[in-house]
Every structure is written in structure tokens, then in C-alpha cells.
Design a protein around this motif. Structure first.
Motif, PDB file in Angstrom:
ATOM      1  N   ARG A 151       0.842  -1.195   0.000  1.00 21.00           N
ATOM      2  CA  ARG A 151       0.000   0.000   0.000  1.00 21.00           C
ATOM      3  C   ARG A 151       0.879   1.248   0.000  1.00 21.00           C
ATOM      4  NH1 ARG A 151      -5.469   0.906   1.753  1.00 21.00           N
ATOM      5  NH2 ARG A 151      -5.858   3.009   2.536  1.00 21.00           N
ATOM      6  N   VAL A 152       0.448   2.254  -0.743  1.00 26.22           N
ATOM      7  CA  VAL A 152       1.106   3.559  -0.754  1.00 26.22           C
ATOM      8  C   VAL A 152       0.025   4.613  -0.519  1.00 26.22           C
ATOM      9  CG1 VAL A 152       2.468   5.221  -2.075  1.00 26.22           C
ATOM     10  CG2 VAL A 152       2.866   2.756  -2.377  1.00 26.22           C
ATOM     11  N   THR A 153       0.206   5.410   0.523  1.00 27.32           N
ATOM     12  CA  THR A 153      -0.741   6.472   0.846  1.00 27.32           C
ATOM     13  C   THR A 153       0.030   7.779   0.927  1.00 27.32           C
ATOM     14  OG1 THR A 153      -2.009   4.895   2.183  1.00 27.32           O
ATOM     15  CG2 THR A 153      -2.548   7.232   2.434  1.00 27.32           C
ATOM     16  N   GLY A 154      -0.423   8.801   0.231  1.00 22.79           N
ATOM     17  CA  GLY A 154       0.394  10.013   0.223  1.00 22.79           C
ATOM     18  C   GLY A 154      -0.377  11.306   0.115  1.00 22.79           C
ATOM     19  N   ALA A 239     -14.148  16.946  15.630  1.00 17.72           N
ATOM     20  CA  ALA A 239     -14.954  16.297  16.664  1.00 17.72           C
ATOM     21  C   ALA A 239     -14.667  14.800  16.732  1.00 17.72           C
ATOM     22  CB  ALA A 239     -16.439  16.533  16.381  1.00 17.72           C
ATOM     23  N   MET A 240     -14.217  14.229  15.624  1.00 20.20           N
ATOM     24  CA  MET A 240     -13.866  12.809  15.586  1.00 20.20           C
ATOM     25  C   MET A 240     -12.397  12.553  15.911  1.00 20.20           C
ATOM     26  SD  MET A 240     -15.759  11.601  12.081  1.00 20.20           S
ATOM     27  CE  MET A 240     -14.823  10.059  12.090  1.00 20.20           C
ATOM     28  N   GLY A 241     -11.631  13.618  16.189  1.00 12.78           N
ATOM     29  CA  GLY A 241     -10.200  13.451  16.394  1.00 12.78           C
ATOM     30  C   GLY A 241      -9.466  13.232  15.097  1.00 12.78           C
ATOM     31  N   CYS A 242      -9.959  13.874  14.027  1.00 13.58           N
ATOM     32  CA  CYS A 242      -9.391  13.682  12.693  1.00 13.58           C
ATOM     33  C   CYS A 242      -9.037  15.021  12.049  1.00 13.58           C
ATOM     34  CB  CYS A 242     -10.404  12.968  11.781  1.00 13.58           C
ATOM     35  SG  CYS A 242     -10.729  11.255  12.199  1.00 13.58           S
ATOM     36  N   THR A 243      -8.368  14.941  10.918  1.00 13.54           N
ATOM     37  CA  THR A 243      -8.145  16.081  10.044  1.00 13.54           C
ATOM     38  C   THR A 243      -8.420  15.616   8.620  1.00 13.54           C
ATOM     39  OG1 THR A 243      -6.597  17.860   9.451  1.00 13.54           O
ATOM     40  CG2 THR A 243      -5.679  15.654   9.644  1.00 13.54           C
ATOM     41  N   ILE A 244      -8.601  16.569   7.709  1.00 15.76           N
ATOM     42  CA  ILE A 244      -8.935  16.230   6.324  1.00 15.76           C
ATOM     43  C   ILE A 244      -7.724  16.485   5.440  1.00 15.76           C
ATOM     44  CG2 ILE A 244     -10.435  16.718   4.360  1.00 15.76           C
ATOM     45  CD1 ILE A 244     -12.571  17.605   6.348  1.00 15.76           C
ATOM     46  N   THR A 274      -3.614  10.695  14.925  1.00 17.56           N
ATOM     47  CA  THR A 274      -2.490   9.813  15.273  1.00 17.56           C
ATOM     48  C   THR A 274      -1.790   9.259  14.032  1.00 17.56           C
ATOM     49  OG1 THR A 274      -4.083   7.992  15.428  1.00 17.56           O
ATOM     50  CG2 THR A 274      -3.481   9.120  17.480  1.00 17.56           C
ATOM     51  N   HIS A 275      -2.381   9.440  12.854  1.00 18.64           N
ATOM     52  CA  HIS A 275      -1.763   8.915  11.634  1.00 18.64           C
ATOM     53  C   HIS A 275      -0.558   9.781  11.269  1.00 18.64           C
ATOM     54  CE1 HIS A 275      -1.202   7.675   7.461  1.00 18.64           C
ATOM     55  NE2 HIS A 275      -2.002   6.653   7.702  1.00 18.64           N
ATOM     56  N   PRO A 276       0.545   9.183  10.799  1.00 21.07           N
ATOM     57  CA  PRO A 276       1.742   9.966  10.455  1.00 21.07           C
ATOM     58  C   PRO A 276       1.483  11.083   9.450  1.00 21.07           C
ATOM     59  CG  PRO A 276       2.279   7.632  10.504  1.00 21.07           C
ATOM     60  CD  PRO A 276       0.792   7.729  10.659  1.00 21.07           C
ATOM     61  N   LEU A 277       0.517  10.930   8.559  1.00 19.56           N
ATOM     62  CA  LEU A 277       0.252  11.957   7.560  1.00 19.56           C
ATOM     63  C   LEU A 277      -0.551  13.135   8.115  1.00 19.56           C
ATOM     64  CD1 LEU A 277      -0.631   9.767   4.439  1.00 19.56           C
ATOM     65  CD2 LEU A 277       1.494  11.015   4.862  1.00 19.56           C
ATOM     66  N   ALA A 278      -1.160  12.954   9.274  1.00 21.69           N
ATOM     67  CA  ALA A 278      -2.033  14.003   9.815  1.00 21.69           C
ATOM     68  C   ALA A 278      -1.262  15.275  10.158  1.00 21.69           C
ATOM     69  CB  ALA A 278      -2.767  13.487  11.047  1.00 21.69           C
ATOM     70  N   SER A 279      -0.013  15.141  10.543  1.00 21.97           N
ATOM     71  CA  SER A 279       0.777  16.299  10.961  1.00 21.97           C
ATOM     72  C   SER A 279       1.494  16.984   9.807  1.00 21.97           C
ATOM     73  CB  SER A 279       1.809  15.874  12.009  1.00 21.97           C
ATOM     74  OG  SER A 279       2.703  14.911  11.466  1.00 21.97           O
ATOM     75  N   VAL A 280       1.300  16.510   8.584  1.00 22.93           N
ATOM     76  CA  VAL A 280       1.942  17.117   7.414  1.00 22.93           C
ATOM     77  C   VAL A 280       1.152  18.357   7.025  1.00 22.93           C
ATOM     78  CG1 VAL A 280       2.660  16.785   5.024  1.00 22.93           C
ATOM     79  CG2 VAL A 280       2.773  14.877   6.647  1.00 22.93           C
ATOM     80  N   GLY A 281       1.699  19.526   7.305  1.00 21.00           N
ATOM     81  CA  GLY A 281       0.983  20.767   7.083  1.00 21.00           C
ATOM     82  C   GLY A 281       1.582  21.614   5.993  1.00 21.00           C
ATOM     83  N   ASP A 282       1.030  22.816   5.860  1.00 20.77           N
ATOM     84  CA  ASP A 282       1.515  23.810   4.906  1.00 20.77           C
ATOM     85  C   ASP A 282       1.536  23.183   3.500  1.00 20.77           C
ATOM     86  OD1 ASP A 282       2.573  26.630   4.978  1.00 20.77           O
ATOM     87  OD2 ASP A 282       4.224  25.664   3.929  1.00 20.77           O
ATOM     88  N   ALA A 283       2.561  23.483   2.707  1.00 25.72           N
ATOM     89  CA  ALA A 283       2.637  22.961   1.336  1.00 25.72           C
ATOM     90  C   ALA A 283       3.551  21.754   1.244  1.00 25.72           C
ATOM     91  CB  ALA A 283       3.104  24.055   0.386  1.00 25.72           C
ATOM     92  N   PHE A 284       3.797  21.074   2.357  1.00 25.00           N
ATOM     93  CA  PHE A 284       4.686  19.917   2.350  1.00 25.00           C
ATOM     94  C   PHE A 284       3.986  18.693   1.774  1.00 25.00           C
ATOM     95  CE2 PHE A 284       7.042  22.618   5.139  1.00 25.00           C
ATOM     96  CZ  PHE A 284       8.359  22.212   5.011  1.00 25.00           C
ATOM     97  N   ASN A 285       4.786  17.751   1.296  1.00 26.13           N
ATOM     98  CA  ASN A 285       4.326  16.461   0.802  1.00 26.13           C
ATOM     99  C   ASN A 285       4.853  15.366   1.714  1.00 26.13           C
ATOM    100  OD1 ASN A 285       4.284  16.672  -2.870  1.00 26.13           O
ATOM    101  ND2 ASN A 285       3.291  17.948  -1.347  1.00 26.13           N
ATOM    102  N   ALA A 286       4.155  14.255   1.731  1.00 23.53           N
ATOM    103  CA  ALA A 286       4.633  13.076   2.454  1.00 23.53           C
ATOM    104  C   ALA A 286       3.975  11.843   1.857  1.00 23.53           C
ATOM    105  CB  ALA A 286       4.323  13.170   3.941  1.00 23.53           C
ATOM    106  N   LEU A 297       7.200   2.848   6.048  1.00 19.47           N
ATOM    107  CA  LEU A 297       8.216   3.849   5.732  1.00 19.47           C
ATOM    108  C   LEU A 297       7.524   5.149   5.371  1.00 19.47           C
ATOM    109  CD1 LEU A 297      10.279   1.614   3.282  1.00 19.47           C
ATOM    110  CD2 LEU A 297      10.808   2.006   5.694  1.00 19.47           C
ATOM    111  N   MET A 298       8.150   6.283   5.736  1.00 17.55           N
ATOM    112  CA  MET A 298       7.556   7.558   5.374  1.00 17.55           C
ATOM    113  C   MET A 298       8.602   8.466   4.762  1.00 17.55           C
ATOM    114  SD  MET A 298       4.815   9.837   7.261  1.00 17.55           S
ATOM    115  CE  MET A 298       4.897  11.606   7.441  1.00 17.55           C
ATOM    116  N   PHE A 299       8.221   9.118   3.663  1.00 15.69           N
ATOM    117  CA  PHE A 299       9.073  10.059   2.939  1.00 15.69           C
ATOM    118  C   PHE A 299       8.421  11.430   3.032  1.00 15.69           C
ATOM    119  CE2 PHE A 299       9.498   5.857   1.222  1.00 15.69           C
ATOM    120  CZ  PHE A 299      10.861   5.693   0.976  1.00 15.69           C
ATOM    121  N   TYR A 300       9.195  12.443   3.447  1.00 20.32           N
ATOM    122  CA  TYR A 300       8.607  13.746   3.776  1.00 20.32           C
ATOM    123  C   TYR A 300       9.506  14.878   3.308  1.00 20.32           C
ATOM    124  CZ  TYR A 300       7.392  17.708   6.834  1.00 20.32           C
ATOM    125  OH  TYR A 300       7.059  18.944   7.328  1.00 20.32           O
TER     126      TYR A 300
END
Length: 437
Positions: A151-154, A239-244, A274-286, A297-300
Motif C-alpha cells: 500500500r502507498v498512501t500520500g 470532533a472525531m479526532g481527525c483532520t482532512i 495519530t496517523h503519520p500523515l495528519a501532521s503534514v501541514g503547509d505545502a509539504f508532501n509526504a 516507511l515515510m518520505f517527507y
């Protein structure tokens, strides 16, 4: 090593500058100096600042440039499908190596480029096509070749990530966040390719092709943009403890007949904080990669911009130049698996559904009955503000339902049926939920 550069805009100009400032180091790494022998542009007289090249190298005839016998490597920074495809096919068939950042072309017709490279015996490298300077494609193509990626999620589009991050941080609506992104230079004057998901879909196709040894094109990718994401959706996610986030998701799966398949999709989704991608902000990619042996593995990093993209281009130039000096060619395209692409309807996912309903007895039973008829299990029911039950507004009420995992086709059919209920005034929003929230 003699280089031909196609295009001298934001990325191309930065490639020229880096080639000049790092010339000694690059020569040492390669074992030979790099020399730009031609730069193809639309208008020679255009102001490009102070570029450290002889003006005589500029030409308006890119096809003639790639045909020249004194060119070893062609660097393409023009973009688009045509005429770039014709230039690169000509170069590859002539045995020249090609470095490109052209994600649209690779996603639309990468197979033709790979076939031309195999015919001519040169290399085709395209690290800069996905996630800017982040070293991602070569690890997928080489470092993880001994593993099985599942799986690849980005997050692969900086513009949409900036917009969604701004909406989350400030409570702004989509239009206001897009205006801010445009003012800061993160969004183009016409942001369609970004906000409607076309850019991310092209990158998802490239990632899936490499990860699963299968030719995947942009047409194989289910695509949805972020234009329908509202401030209310962001509040509900919190409210669900999530981000979009706008996610590209490519995953192996098994069809009903037992055949292995690959599914590729791009759409906004709620993911837990809690997902590693949730904290990726601004114009960054991961990009989050899951493999059987290597694990997670995570690439950021920075996913766009002249300098980061030029950095990835030069990394490829070093690699292909070394190969040419050594008289070898990199491993060719790996598409042996040739897995069928499964339709979006077979993807297993979860839905977050916001409903405007009439506030009267029996509403919950009617709504629950629709889910039951489509074999979709409800995980939670709550009012829109985050509590439990139905929040009343006179004759109206807000109802938020989150499902358990089900085939996307069943979930979509459920939503269509809900729209037909006389107790449902409107389906205010539908978002997928990913990452185990």
C-alpha cells in the motif's frame, strides 16, 4: 557529458544555476564535467534574469536540439503531453538518456517513453515528477525491489495541503483558503489541476506503476478534488479526532474471483490525528509506504518549487551520466505483474455522512433501514456539533453517521437512497474515512 535542456522557466532556470554553482562537485561525482550545449525555449529574448550560460546556446527548435549528435542527455522541464512526448520519444529512440519532471506525460503515456528507452538503449529517469526533492521514486524502483509493497498512501499536492491545513487552522472556508494560497504563490492563477485532483492523480498513477510493477495510467485513477470540502466538514473531523487531507491511495487487493488487483484513487478523506500523515501541514508532501518485510516507511519534504524540483532533476542527471560513462543502462521498466486495476466500487472504505433531516419520530429508524438494506454497518451516530443523537433546529435536525468498512459501491448506493427519503432534506456532505479512525 553534454546536456540539452528543454524549457527554461522556474525549474529549468534553477537547473541551469545549480549546474553552474555545483559544477565542480557534480563533475567529481560523475567523473566528467557537465556542459549545457543547448537550451530550447519559446522566446529567446525573454528576460530570465542573469543565467550563467552563453546566450548562443538558446534555440527555438527543440526537435533539432534533441537530434543533435553532440547531445548525451536531454532534460525536459516543459511539461504537458504534446509536443513534449514527440521530443522525448525522438531522443530516447536515438539512444540518448532522458531526465524529465513531466508527471502528466508519464501518467498519460509513460509506456511509450519506456518502450522508446528500451529501443534506443538509454535511461529514462523522472524522480522530480512526484514529490519534488523527496527521494521517493528511486527507493520504490530500486531500494524496495526485494520487497513486496502492499500500500502507498500520500499527500502529493502542496497546494491542496496548504488549503486544507489553512481551513483546519483558521476555520476558513475553501474559497478563502484558496485566495490565501493564491496570494502566497502556492496556487496557480488557474488552480483546477490542483484543487480538482488532476495533479495528484497523475502522481498516484506513477507511484502505483512503480510500487506494483504494473502500467497504471491517469485514466485508471479514481479522482475527486477538494472543492466540496466545507468548514463544517473540518469541524466535524475535529470532533472525531481527525483532520482532512487530499490523499492518493494505491493498494493491492483481491477481486471476487481471487485474482490479485491494484486499486488507485485520489480523494479528500478524514484521517485520525495519530496517523503519520495528519501532521503534514503547509505545502509539504509526504508519502507513507507499507511493505511486507520493510514495514512502514515515510518520505517527507518539500514537494514543489524551482529549487527542490531542480535538486531532484540533477540527482537524475548524475545517475544517468554515470551510467553512460560506464557504458551501462539502468534497470528497465518493471511491469511484469500486469495486475488488473479494480474499479472504485470495489474499494473497501468508510464514509462520514452529514444529513439534514426533519426533526420528528422515526427518522433514525428510516435512515438506519437504508443502511441495513445495502449491507452497510453503522459505526457511530451523532449530532453535527459532536454530541450524541440528533441536534434539532425547529423542524430540521443535523445527523452525522460514520460507517464501518464496506465496498465503496454499497456506500455510494446508500447515499443515493438516503437522498430519496422524504425525511432527508439534503445530504450535506460525504467524506471517506481512512487510516483506522
Amino acid at each position: 557529458m553534454r546536456l540539452a535542456l528543454l524549457g527554461c522557466g522556474t525549474v529549468g532556470s534553477e537547473v541551469v544555476r545549480l549546474l553552474h554553482t555545483q559544477s565542480a562537485d557534480l563533475a567529481a561525482r560523475i567523473g566528467a564535467p557537465l556542459e549545457i550545449v543547448g537550451i530550447a525555449v519559446r522566446r529567446i529574448g525573454r528576460d530570465r534574469g542573469e543565467l550563467p550560460v552563453d546566450p548562443a546556446v538558446f534555440t527555438t527548435d527543440p526537435l533539432d536540439l534533441v537530434k543533435r549528435d553532440d547531445v548525451d542527455v536531454v532534460i525536459e522541464c516543459v511539461g504537458g503531453i504534446e509536443p513534449a512526448r514527440g521530443w522525448l520519444v525522438e531522443a530516447l529512440r536515438a539512444g540518448k538518456s532522458v531526465v524529465t519532471a513531466n508527471k502528466a506525460l508519464l501518467a498519460e503515456d509513460g509506456g511509450t517513453l519506456h518502450d522508446a528507452a528500451a529501443e534506443g538503449g538509454g535511461d529514462l529517469y523522472y524522480e522530480a515528477a512526484v514529490a519534488g526533492a523527496i527521494p521517493l521514486l528511486r527507493p520504490l524502483r530500486e531500494s524496495l525491489h526485494g520487497d513486496r509493497i502492499t500500500r502507498v498512501t500520500g499527500i502529493v499536492n502542496g497546494t491542496t495541503n496548504f488549503i486544507l491545513s489553512a481551513m483546519d487552522a483558521t476555520g476558513a472556508g475553501f474559497a478563502e483558503a484558496l485566495e490565501e494560497a493564491t496570494d502566497l504563490g502556492y496556487a496557480e492563477a488557474d488552480p483546477t489541476a490542483d484543487v480538482e485532483g488532476f495533479d495528484a492523480a497523475a502522481k498516484a498513477a506513477i507511484l502505483a506503476s512503480l510500487a506494483f510493477h504494473t502500467r497504471v495510467g491517469a485514466a485508471d485513477v479514481h479522482r475527486e478534488g477538494i472543492t466540496e470540502v466545507t468548514a463544517a466538514d473540518v469541524i466535524s473531523a475535529k470532533a472525531m479526532g481527525c483532520t482532512i487531507k487530499l490523499l492518493c491511495i494505491a493498494a493491492r487487493g483481491v477481486a471476487a474471483d481471487g485474482r490479485e488487483t491494484v486499486g488507485v484513487r485520489v480523494h479528500p478523506a478524514m484521517i485520525p490525528l495519530t496517523h503519520p500523515l495528519a501532521s503534514v501541514g503547509d505545502a509539504f508532501n509526504a508519502v507513507f509506504v507499507e511493505a511486507e518485510a520493510a514495514g512502514q516507511l515515510m518520505f517527507y519534504g518539500r514537494g514543489a518549487g524551482g529549487a527542490p524540483t531542480a535538486s531532484a532533476v540533477l540527482g537524475d542527471v548524475v545517475a544517468v551520466s554515470r551510467n553512460r560513462l560506464a557504458g551501462v543502462r539502468a534497470a528497465s521498466e518493471s511491469a511484469y505483474a500486469d495486475l488488473p486495476v479494480r474499479p472504485m466500487g470495489e474499494a473497501l472504505t468508510r464514509y462520514h455522512i452529514s444529513l439534514d433531516v426533519t426533526d420528528r419520530p422515526g427518522v433514525l429508524a428510516a435512515v438506519a433501514g437504508v443502511f441495513a438494506r445495502h449491507d452497510v454497518s453503522i459505526a457511530t451516530v451523532r449530532q453535527g456539533s459532536g454530541g450524541g443523537g440528533v441536534a434539532g433546529r425547529g423542524e430540521d435536525a443535523d445527523l452525522v453517521i460514520v460507517t464501518h468498512v464496506a465496498p465503496d459501491a454499497a456506500l455510494a448506493a446508500t447515499v443515493r437512497a438516503l437522498r430519496g427519503l422524504d425525511t432527508v432534506r439534503s445530504v450535506a456532505s460525504v467524506l471517506r474515512v481512512e487510516g483506522g479512525a
